[in-house]
Design an enzyme around this catalytic site. Structure first.
Site, PDB file in Angstrom:
ATOM      1  N   ARG A   1      -0.333 -12.098  89.993  1.00 34.65           N
ATOM      2  CA  ARG A   1      -1.652 -11.459  89.832  1.00 34.65           C
ATOM      3  C   ARG A   1      -1.583  -9.935  89.771  1.00 34.65           C
ATOM      4  O   ARG A   1      -2.587  -9.275  89.479  1.00 34.65           O
ATOM      5  CB  ARG A   1      -2.600 -11.906  90.959  1.00 34.65           C
ATOM      6  CG  ARG A   1      -3.163 -13.292  90.711  1.00 34.65           C
ATOM      7  CD  ARG A   1      -4.404 -13.521  91.530  1.00 34.65           C
ATOM      8  NE  ARG A   1      -4.077 -13.833  92.917  1.00 34.65           N
ATOM      9  CZ  ARG A   1      -4.854 -13.490  93.951  1.00 34.65           C
ATOM     10  NH1 ARG A   1      -5.965 -12.799  93.747  1.00 34.65           N
ATOM     11  NH2 ARG A   1      -4.498 -13.815  95.170  1.00 34.65           N
TER      12      ARG A   1
ATOM     13  N   GLN B   1      16.389 -16.723  97.915  1.00 35.41           N
ATOM     14  CA  GLN B   1      15.715 -18.020  97.950  1.00 35.41           C
ATOM     15  C   GLN B   1      15.382 -18.434  96.518  1.00 35.41           C
ATOM     16  O   GLN B   1      14.492 -17.875  95.900  1.00 35.41           O
ATOM     17  CB  GLN B   1      14.418 -17.953  98.773  1.00 35.41           C
ATOM     18  CG  GLN B   1      13.781 -19.329  98.956  1.00 35.41           C
ATOM     19  CD  GLN B   1      12.302 -19.269  99.266  1.00 35.41           C
ATOM     20  OE1 GLN B   1      11.645 -18.253  99.072  1.00 35.41           O
ATOM     21  NE2 GLN B   1      11.762 -20.376  99.736  1.00 35.41           N
TER      22      GLN B   1
ATOM     23  N   ASP C   1       4.640  -8.402 101.600  1.00 36.56           N
ATOM     24  CA  ASP C   1       3.468  -7.890 100.879  1.00 36.56           C
ATOM     25  C   ASP C   1       2.302  -7.614 101.837  1.00 36.56           C
ATOM     26  O   ASP C   1       1.161  -7.472 101.403  1.00 36.56           O
ATOM     27  CB  ASP C   1       3.044  -8.867  99.774  1.00 36.56           C
ATOM     28  CG  ASP C   1       2.787 -10.280 100.301  1.00 36.56           C
ATOM     29  OD1 ASP C   1       2.899 -10.504 101.527  1.00 36.56           O
ATOM     30  OD2 ASP C   1       2.474 -11.163  99.482  1.00 36.56           O
TER      31      ASP C   1
ATOM     32  N   ASN D   1      -2.084  -8.980  96.669  1.00 35.45           N
ATOM     33  CA  ASN D   1      -1.817  -9.913  95.572  1.00 35.45           C
ATOM     34  C   ASN D   1      -2.258  -9.367  94.236  1.00 35.45           C
ATOM     35  O   ASN D   1      -1.924  -9.916  93.198  1.00 35.45           O
ATOM     36  CB  ASN D   1      -2.544 -11.249  95.829  1.00 35.45           C
ATOM     37  CG  ASN D   1      -1.989 -11.951  97.053  1.00 35.45           C
ATOM     38  OD1 ASN D   1      -0.821 -12.289  97.105  1.00 35.45           O
ATOM     39  ND2 ASN D   1      -2.831 -12.123  98.062  1.00 35.45           N
TER      40      ASN D   1
ATOM     41  N   LYS E   1       8.897  26.395  93.084  1.00 32.89           N
ATOM     42  CA  LYS E   1       9.898  25.325  93.182  1.00 32.89           C
ATOM     43  C   LYS E   1      11.198  25.872  93.742  1.00 32.89           C
ATOM     44  O   LYS E   1      11.672  26.913  93.294  1.00 32.89           O
ATOM     45  CB  LYS E   1      10.164  24.728  91.795  1.00 32.89           C
ATOM     46  CG  LYS E   1      11.104  23.546  91.823  1.00 32.89           C
ATOM     47  CD  LYS E   1      12.022  23.484  90.627  1.00 32.89           C
ATOM     48  CE  LYS E   1      13.204  24.407  90.790  1.00 32.89           C
ATOM     49  NZ  LYS E   1      14.222  24.241  89.728  1.00 32.89           N
TER      50      LYS E   1
ATOM     51  N   SER F   1       2.085  42.473  86.204  1.00 28.70           N
ATOM     52  CA  SER F   1       1.578  41.268  85.558  1.00 28.70           C
ATOM     53  C   SER F   1       2.372  40.937  84.299  1.00 28.70           C
ATOM     54  O   SER F   1       2.919  41.822  83.643  1.00 28.70           O
ATOM     55  CB  SER F   1       0.109  41.471  85.167  1.00 28.70           C
ATOM     56  OG  SER F   1      -0.661  41.591  86.341  1.00 28.70           O
TER      57      SER F   1
HETATM   58  C1  UD1 Z   1       0.789 -18.811 104.208  1.00 26.26           C
HETATM   59  C2  UD1 Z   1       0.653 -19.746 105.418  1.00 26.26           C
HETATM   60  C3  UD1 Z   1      -0.820 -19.817 105.818  1.00 26.26           C
HETATM   61  C4  UD1 Z   1      -1.352 -18.444 106.109  1.00 26.26           C
HETATM   62  C5  UD1 Z   1      -1.110 -17.508 104.933  1.00 26.26           C
HETATM   63  C6  UD1 Z   1      -1.466 -16.092 105.273  1.00 26.26           C
HETATM   64  C7  UD1 Z   1       2.384 -21.412 105.167  1.00 26.26           C
HETATM   65  C8  UD1 Z   1       2.684 -22.802 104.758  1.00 26.26           C
HETATM   66  N1  UD1 Z   1       1.110 -21.066 105.035  1.00 26.26           N
HETATM   67  O1  UD1 Z   1       0.055 -19.371 103.152  1.00 26.26           O
HETATM   68  O2  UD1 Z   1      -0.960 -20.633 106.962  1.00 26.26           O
HETATM   69  O3  UD1 Z   1      -2.741 -18.513 106.405  1.00 26.26           O
HETATM   70  O4  UD1 Z   1       0.267 -17.526 104.543  1.00 26.26           O
HETATM   71  O5  UD1 Z   1      -1.451 -15.302 104.121  1.00 26.26           O
HETATM   72  O6  UD1 Z   1       3.253 -20.697 105.643  1.00 26.26           O
HETATM   73  N2  UD1 Z   1       7.147 -16.758 100.296  1.00 26.26           N
HETATM   74  C9  UD1 Z   1       8.503 -16.813 100.068  1.00 26.26           C
HETATM   75  N3  UD1 Z   1       9.043 -17.972  99.616  1.00 26.26           N
HETATM   76  C10 UD1 Z   1       8.315 -19.083  99.398  1.00 26.26           C
HETATM   77  C11 UD1 Z   1       6.920 -19.027  99.621  1.00 26.26           C
HETATM   78  C12 UD1 Z   1       6.370 -17.840 100.094  1.00 26.26           C
HETATM   79  O7  UD1 Z   1       9.220 -15.833 100.252  1.00 26.26           O
HETATM   80  O8  UD1 Z   1       8.888 -20.095  98.979  1.00 26.26           O
HETATM   81  C13 UD1 Z   1       6.577 -15.496 100.808  1.00 26.26           C
HETATM   82  C14 UD1 Z   1       5.590 -14.870  99.859  1.00 26.26           C
HETATM   83  O9  UD1 Z   1       6.228 -13.906  99.027  1.00 26.26           O
HETATM   84  C15 UD1 Z   1       4.618 -14.192 100.809  1.00 26.26           C
HETATM   85  C16 UD1 Z   1       4.657 -15.076 102.044  1.00 26.26           C
HETATM   86  O10 UD1 Z   1       5.852 -15.806 101.963  1.00 26.26           O
HETATM   87  O11 UD1 Z   1       5.032 -12.891 101.176  1.00 26.26           O
HETATM   88  C17 UD1 Z   1       3.457 -15.988 102.117  1.00 26.26           C
HETATM   89  O12 UD1 Z   1       3.433 -16.769 100.958  1.00 26.26           O
HETATM   90  P1  UD1 Z   1       2.061 -17.274 100.353  1.00 26.26           P
HETATM   91  O13 UD1 Z   1       2.323 -18.133  99.180  1.00 26.26           O
HETATM   92  O14 UD1 Z   1       1.138 -16.135 100.179  1.00 26.26           O
HETATM   93  O15 UD1 Z   1       1.564 -18.166 101.574  1.00 26.26           O
HETATM   94  P2  UD1 Z   1       0.376 -19.158 101.575  1.00 26.26           P
HETATM   95  O16 UD1 Z   1       0.815 -20.442 101.047  1.00 26.26           O
HETATM   96  O17 UD1 Z   1      -0.805 -18.523 100.992  1.00 26.26           O
END
Ligand code: UD1
Ligand code: CA
Length: 452
Positions: free
Chosen positions: A13, A71, A116, A238, A345, A399
């Protein structure tokens, strides 16, 4: 204490080729903010879990105190933290090798942060860590008027029993307004035991980190909660809209801290600090000023409207602006005036000197009580190399002069207006390079020919 920072998400996004966590807030990458917070906590190990565009992220932020876990593919937050486990330490360092401390060593714990979510305050994380104590699972939770989209904290008789994701929740669970911010502290050994056992039979087919809560409860481990003071502390980025919103929050926080320290701001909504701004007593800053890198303003300094200062030091009582630009390596002494449309500078300007209008002073060493006239320019660059200009004490630069570096203007010298200085000017003398003025008597201005 281990810190695992999740930063593998793609950030579609943002609609950008730059990985999301590299977008900057206050001049620093989002992930850079989180890493610095982890450092301030005194983390023993910091592991960043990266994925999409990862190499670029790693190159941008790598440092000796960081480890990186890739990952790929991204199968959920539980899977993400699992990738970081080899980089964590289960037992904390025990002081001097071979010695046994009196008290039993406390168990190592792991704090999970999101790459983030840049503005979580140290005090909030310390509260969470304190709540976790020695061996509990601690969740940072918040009560929101609109909990939509977040995982919900399910409690029975006041005690947390599990977290349910929005997409897996029933109506009653969706009505819960206590949400999971995602930030948590868990005992490292327990985390290492739980993560490989997680399943992905849920609405999103992901390995949920949040499922460890039910595992902790099943083991009889206490599950506790702590809360941030402000909602923005746990808000993530996001989109560009959310990035801009958090930038404003951060700038307002910086402005508030400056004012609390005694700085006068003409308008706290119209200052941008993208780095560190250190101010003495009775500093005042007018509207629309941008500070980058490390800027130090001495006592009584006044920064007038619309200035840009980067990696600069301004001595006590000096006045800068309006519309001045101080670039890296600028050092102003006491009671120096740098006025409108003056760019400085990599130069030092000593006490009581003035450059009030329209000048470029680059790679120059300028003494005390020097007056730099309007339109003066140090020609520091020959297209290939840069050279220094030295202007000694008590010099008057007329000047519209050009000082073609390398060149020195001796103490007390005067340069006549319009001079192009290509050789050193001796002290105490007038040096002028312009052609002698002549007037032509009887000269007639041409007139337009009459058409036939
Ligand atoms: C997650 C939580 C949710 C919480 C929310 C807060 C889980 C299952 N859910 O939801 O309870 O309310 O965050 O924002 O944990 N990321 C990875 N690898 C992955 C997936 C995610 O590194 O495979 C990272 C993302 O970059 C991000 C963070 O983990 O920084 C959260 O991922 P996001 O997809 O936003 O989490 P949600 O599923 O929304
Ligand atoms: Ca999310």
């Amino acid at each position: 204490m281990n810190v695992v920072i999740l930063a593998a998400g793609q950030g579609k996004r943002m609609r950008s080729d730059l990985p999301k966590v590299l977008h900057s807030l206050a001049g620093k990458a989002l992930l850079g903010h989180v890493i610095d917070t982890a450092r301030e906590l005194g983390a023993e190990r910091i592991c960043v879990v990266y994925g999409h565009g990862g190499e670029q992220v790693r190159e941008a932020l790598d440092a000796p105190d960081l480890s990186w876990a890739k990952q790929e593919p991204q199968l959920g937050t539980g899977h993400a933290v699992l990738q970081a486990m080899p980089a964590t330490v289960a037992c904390p360092r025990s002081g001097i090798p071979g010695t046994q401390s009196e008290s039993a060593p406390t168990e190592s714990s792991t704090l999970v942060l999101y790459g983030d979510v840049p503005l979580t305050r140290l005090a909030t994380l310390k509260r969470l860590i304190e709540a976790a104590g020695d061996g509990a699972l601690a969740l940072l939770t918040a009560h929101l008027d609109d909990p939509h989209g977040y995982g919900r904290i399910v409690r029975v008789a006041g005690k947390v029993t599990r977290i349910v994701e929005e997409k897996d929740a029933d109506d009653a669970e969706r009505a819960v307004n206590e949400i999971n911010t995602g930030i948590l502290v868990a005992p490292t050994a327990a985390l290492a035991r739980w993560l490989p056992t997680l399943g992905n039979r849920n609405a999103q087919g992901e390995y949920y980190l949040t499922d460890i809560v039910a595992l902790a409860v099943a083991e009889g481990m206490p599950v506790v909660t702590a809360h941030p003071d402000a909602a923005w502390e746990t808000e993530g980025v996001n989109s560009k809209l959310q990035l801009a919103a958090l930038e404003r929050v951060h700038q307002r926080n910086v402005a508030n801290a400056l004012m609390e320290a005694g700085v006068t701001l003409a308008d706290p909504e119209r200052i941008d600090v993208r780095g560190e701004l250190v101010c003495g007593r009775d500093v005042s800053i007018d509207v629309n000023c941008v500070f980058e890198g490390r800027v130090v303003l001495g006592d009584g300094v006044r920064i007038k409207a619309n200035c840009v200062l980067e990696d600069a030091v301004v001595g006590a009582g000096s006045v800068v602006g309006p519309f001045a630009r101080l670039r890296p390596g600028t050092e102003l002494g006491r009671d120096v005036h740098v006025g409108n449309f003056v760019e400085v500078k990599n130069s030092s300007i000593a006490d009581h000197s003035k450059a009030n209008h329209l000048a470029y002073l680059g790679d120059a060493t300028i003494g005390s009580r020097v007056n730099v006239g309007a339109g003066a320019i140090t020609c520091n660059y020959d297209g290939a190399n840069k050279f220094r200009t030295v202007i000694e004490d008590d010099v008057f630069i007329g000047s519209d002069t050009q000082l073609v570096a390398p060149v020195t203007v001796g103490r007390g010298a005067t340069l006549g207006a319009g001079t192009t200085l290509t050789r050193d000017a001796p002290p105490d003398q007038l040096t002028v390079s312009r052609a002698k003025q002549v007037s032509v008597p009887g000269w007639k201005r041409p007139v337009k020919k009459k058409k036939d």
